[in-house]
Scaffold this motif. Structure first.
Motif, PDB file in Angstrom:
ATOM      1  N   LYS A 100     -43.233  88.427  64.231  1.00 20.97           N
ATOM      2  CA  LYS A 100     -42.080  87.644  63.800  1.00 20.97           C
ATOM      3  C   LYS A 100     -41.708  86.616  64.867  1.00 20.97           C
ATOM      4  CE  LYS A 100     -40.551  89.621  59.873  1.00 20.97           C
ATOM      5  NZ  LYS A 100     -40.195  88.886  58.634  1.00 20.97           N
ATOM      6  N   PHE A 101     -41.711  87.059  66.121  1.00 22.25           N
ATOM      7  CA  PHE A 101     -41.314  86.162  67.190  1.00 22.25           C
ATOM      8  C   PHE A 101     -42.240  84.956  67.278  1.00 22.25           C
ATOM      9  CE2 PHE A 101     -41.914  84.773  71.601  1.00 22.25           C
ATOM     10  CZ  PHE A 101     -40.687  84.173  71.775  1.00 22.25           C
ATOM     11  N   LYS A 102     -43.535  85.179  67.114  1.00 19.70           N
ATOM     12  CA  LYS A 102     -44.485  84.065  67.180  1.00 19.70           C
ATOM     13  C   LYS A 102     -44.165  83.025  66.116  1.00 19.70           C
ATOM     14  CE  LYS A 102     -48.104  87.080  68.984  1.00 19.70           C
ATOM     15  NZ  LYS A 102     -49.284  87.875  68.627  1.00 19.70           N
ATOM     16  N   GLY A 103     -43.817  83.497  64.916  1.00 17.64           N
ATOM     17  CA  GLY A 103     -43.464  82.566  63.848  1.00 17.64           C
ATOM     18  C   GLY A 103     -42.204  81.785  64.171  1.00 17.64           C
TER      19      GLY A 103
ATOM     20  N   LEU B  12     -39.865  75.306  68.101  1.00 17.69           N
ATOM     21  CA  LEU B  12     -40.514  74.184  68.776  1.00 17.69           C
ATOM     22  C   LEU B  12     -40.420  72.916  67.935  1.00 17.69           C
ATOM     23  CD1 LEU B  12     -42.265  73.583  71.336  1.00 17.69           C
ATOM     24  CD2 LEU B  12     -44.269  74.017  69.911  1.00 17.69           C
ATOM     25  N   VAL B  13     -40.719  73.042  66.647  1.00 15.54           N
ATOM     26  CA  VAL B  13     -40.666  71.893  65.741  1.00 15.54           C
ATOM     27  C   VAL B  13     -39.229  71.426  65.542  1.00 15.54           C
ATOM     28  CG1 VAL B  13     -41.115  71.114  63.376  1.00 15.54           C
ATOM     29  CG2 VAL B  13     -42.818  72.507  64.573  1.00 15.54           C
ATOM     30  N   GLU B  14     -38.301  72.372  65.387  1.00 14.38           N
ATOM     31  CA  GLU B  14     -36.895  71.997  65.183  1.00 14.38           C
ATOM     32  C   GLU B  14     -36.352  71.221  66.381  1.00 14.38           C
ATOM     33  OE1 GLU B  14     -32.738  73.954  63.612  1.00 14.38           O
ATOM     34  OE2 GLU B  14     -34.098  75.219  64.751  1.00 14.38           O
ATOM     35  N   ASN B  15     -36.676  71.675  67.585  1.00 15.09           N
ATOM     36  CA  ASN B  15     -36.202  70.972  68.786  1.00 15.09           C
ATOM     37  C   ASN B  15     -36.748  69.550  68.831  1.00 15.09           C
ATOM     38  OD1 ASN B  15     -34.799  73.226  69.618  1.00 15.09           O
ATOM     39  ND2 ASN B  15     -36.384  73.936  71.015  1.00 15.09           N
ATOM     40  N   LEU B  16     -37.991  69.388  68.416  1.00 16.87           N
ATOM     41  CA  LEU B  16     -38.600  68.057  68.412  1.00 16.87           C
ATOM     42  C   LEU B  16     -37.914  67.145  67.401  1.00 16.87           C
ATOM     43  CD1 LEU B  16     -40.916  66.312  69.551  1.00 16.87           C
ATOM     44  CD2 LEU B  16     -42.323  67.116  67.671  1.00 16.87           C
TER      45      LEU B  16
ATOM     46  N   ASN C 182     -48.871  75.627  67.890  1.00 21.76           N
ATOM     47  CA  ASN C 182     -49.279  76.198  69.170  1.00 21.76           C
ATOM     48  C   ASN C 182     -50.300  75.298  69.865  1.00 21.76           C
ATOM     49  OD1 ASN C 182     -50.351  77.930  71.269  1.00 21.76           O
ATOM     50  ND2 ASN C 182     -49.495  79.658  70.131  1.00 21.76           N
ATOM     51  N   PRO C 183     -50.065  74.912  71.123  1.00 22.37           N
ATOM     52  CA  PRO C 183     -51.010  74.018  71.807  1.00 22.37           C
ATOM     53  C   PRO C 183     -52.379  74.641  72.041  1.00 22.37           C
ATOM     54  CG  PRO C 183     -49.303  74.790  73.324  1.00 22.37           C
ATOM     55  CD  PRO C 183     -48.882  75.210  71.949  1.00 22.37           C
ATOM     56  N   THR C 184     -52.486  75.982  71.951  1.00 24.91           N
ATOM     57  CA  THR C 184     -53.783  76.632  72.163  1.00 24.91           C
ATOM     58  C   THR C 184     -54.624  76.694  70.891  1.00 24.91           C
ATOM     59  OG1 THR C 184     -53.057  78.893  71.633  1.00 24.91           O
ATOM     60  CG2 THR C 184     -52.682  78.109  73.890  1.00 24.91           C
ATOM     61  N   PHE C 185     -54.047  76.305  69.762  1.00 23.11           N
ATOM     62  CA  PHE C 185     -54.742  76.418  68.475  1.00 23.11           C
ATOM     63  C   PHE C 185     -55.838  75.358  68.354  1.00 23.11           C
ATOM     64  CE2 PHE C 185     -55.324  75.068  64.101  1.00 23.11           C
ATOM     65  CZ  PHE C 185     -55.582  76.276  63.454  1.00 23.11           C
ATOM     66  N   THR C 186     -57.034  75.779  67.933  1.00 21.57           N
ATOM     67  CA  THR C 186     -58.139  74.842  67.685  1.00 21.57           C
ATOM     68  C   THR C 186     -58.912  75.271  66.451  1.00 21.57           C
ATOM     69  OG1 THR C 186     -59.596  76.103  69.167  1.00 21.57           O
ATOM     70  CG2 THR C 186     -58.448  74.203  70.115  1.00 21.57           C
TER      71      THR C 186
END
Length: 325
Positions: A29-32, A38-42, A137-141
Motif C-alpha cells: 500500500k505504501f509503495k502505491g 510524488l505525482v501530486e507534489n509535482l 518510480n525512477p528505478t522502473f525500466t
C-alpha cells in the motif's frame, strides 16, 4: 477504515516498520501511495494545472481515478504505478524480473476512461479524454518494447507535465472539474480494510516531518529550532512533537493514547511540552488518567462517505501548533 484515513495510517508507518513487516500488505500500500504523492507534489508545483486526486465513480463499472486533470476544455486521466526494477509489458499483463505477473495497467485505464465517458454523457459534457499510465518510480525500466508509447509517462518525462496539462482558462476548467467531482460515488469503504500492524512491531522515536526518516533529529531540551541530519531542514521543537504525536494518534486510532505513552513514543525529555500539545490539539476522556485521541475518530462513525473523505484529509497536513513557551 476509509481510503483517506488508510493513507494517513500507512504514511504514519513510514520508516517505523520492523524487518518482518517489509513484505506485508502495508508495504505494498505504501509503495502505491508514495507514487501518487510524488505525482501530486509535482502537479501542485504548477499553479496552472487544474486537477483532482483520488476520485471514485460508478456507472457500468466502479472505478477509481488517481488523477483527473482539466485543461482547456479537455480531460486527462492519470493512472500511477510505482513499480520498481525491470519489467516486460504485454497486452493483458505486466511481468517483473522476478516473474511476478500483474494485470496490465492499460486495462484499468481503459475501464476508467469508459466509465468517465458514460458519466460525461449523462452530464451533457462533450469533452475529449486523454489517458496516461505514469510510472513514477525512477528505478522502473522496460525490458521490451513499450506499447501505446504516447500514453506512457516515465519518471524521466515528468518535465513534460506543464506542456501537456497547463490550463489557459483556469476559471472555466475549475468549474468543469467541480461539476465532475459532484458526480462522485464513494465505494471503497465497502472493501476489506488494510490489516493493521501490531503496535509492538512499530518503531518509536522522532521522525522528520520533511524527509520522513526516523532518528535523524535529536531534540535537545534547551533548543527550540532543530535540524534534520538527513534533509537538513529545520523545525521548531513543538512542531516536531506535534507531528509525531499526531502519527501516534493515527496509529492508535480509537484506542487512544496517554501522556506517558506519548512521552515514550517521542522519547521526549520535555514532558510539559508533550502534555501541553496533547491538551491543546487532541480530545480526551477521563479525569486523573486521561486518554487522548483525534476528534475525527468519533465523528467518522456517523459521517457520510464524502464527510469521511474530507475529514480524514485534514489529518494528512501538519497544522501549525501554538508557539512553544
Amino acid at each position: 477504515m476509509n481510503h483517506n484515513y488508510e493513507i494517513a495510517y500507512v504514511n504514519a508507518l513510514t520508516s517505523r516498520l520492523s524487518e518482518d513487516c517489509h513484505d506485508s500488505e502495508i508495504m505494498n500500500k505504501f509503495k502505491g501511495y508514495e507514487g501518487e504523492q510524488l505525482v501530486e507534489n509535482l502537479l501542485k508545483q504548477q499553479h496552472q494545472i487544474v486537477f483532482s486526486h483520488n476520485l471514485e465513480f460508478v456507472s457500468s463499472n466502479a472505478v477509481q481515478i488517481d488523477f483527473l486533470i482539466i485543461h482547456n476544455s479537455q480531460i486527462s486521466i492519470l493512472e500511477v504505478k510505482h513499480y520498481y526494477g525491470d519489467f516486460e509489458i504485454y497486452d493483458n499483463y505486466i511481468k517483473s524480473s522476478y516473474n511476478k505477473l500483474y494485470t496490465s495497467p492499460f486495462v484499468q485505464l481503459y475501464k476508467a476512461k469508459n466509465t468517465l465517458q458514460s458519466i460525461l454523457q449523462e452530464m451533457n459534457l462533450n469533452l475529449p479524454i486523454n489517458h496516461y499510465i505514469v510510472f513514477s518510480n525512477p528505478t522502473f525500466t522496460f525490458r521490451n518494447h513499450i506499447p501505446n508509447r504516447s500514453q506512457v509517462l516515465l519518471h524521466s518525462e515528468f518535465y513534460k507535465f506543464p506542456k501537456l496539462f497547463r490550463s489557459q482558462q483556469i476559471h472555466k476548467d475549475k468549474q468543469i472539474i467541480q461539476q465532475i467531482i459532484a458526480k462522485q460515488q464513494i465505494f471503497t469503504h465497502r472493501f476489506k480494510p488494510v490489516e493493521r500492524v501490531a503496535f509492538n512491531k512499530i518503531a518509536k522515536g522522532i521522525k522528520c516531518p520533511g524527509c520522513k526518516k526516523l532518528h535523524t533529529i535529536i531534540i535537545e531540551e534547551k533548543k527550540k529550532i532543530i535540524p534534520c541530519t538527513n534533509c537538513l531542514k529545520k523545525f521548531k521543537r513543538v512542531e516536531l512533537y506535534y507531528f509525531n504525536i499526531m502519527e501516534l494518534a493515527i496509529i492508535k486510532e480509537k484506542e487512544g493514547f496517554t501522556i506517558p505513552g506519548a512521552v515514550e513514543w517521542c522519547e521526549a525529555n520535555n514532558v510539559q511540552t508533550v502534555k501541553r500539545i496533547c491538551n491543546q490539539h487532541f480530545k480526551s476522556k477521563g479525569q486523573k488518567y486521561k486518554t487522548y485521541y483525534l476528534e475525527e475518530f468519533s465523528r467518522w462513525c456517523g459521517a457520510n462517505d464524502q464527510e469521511c473523505k474530507t475529514r480524514s484529509l485534514e489529518i494528512l497536513t501538519l497544522k501549525k501548533p501554538k508557539q512553544d513557551r
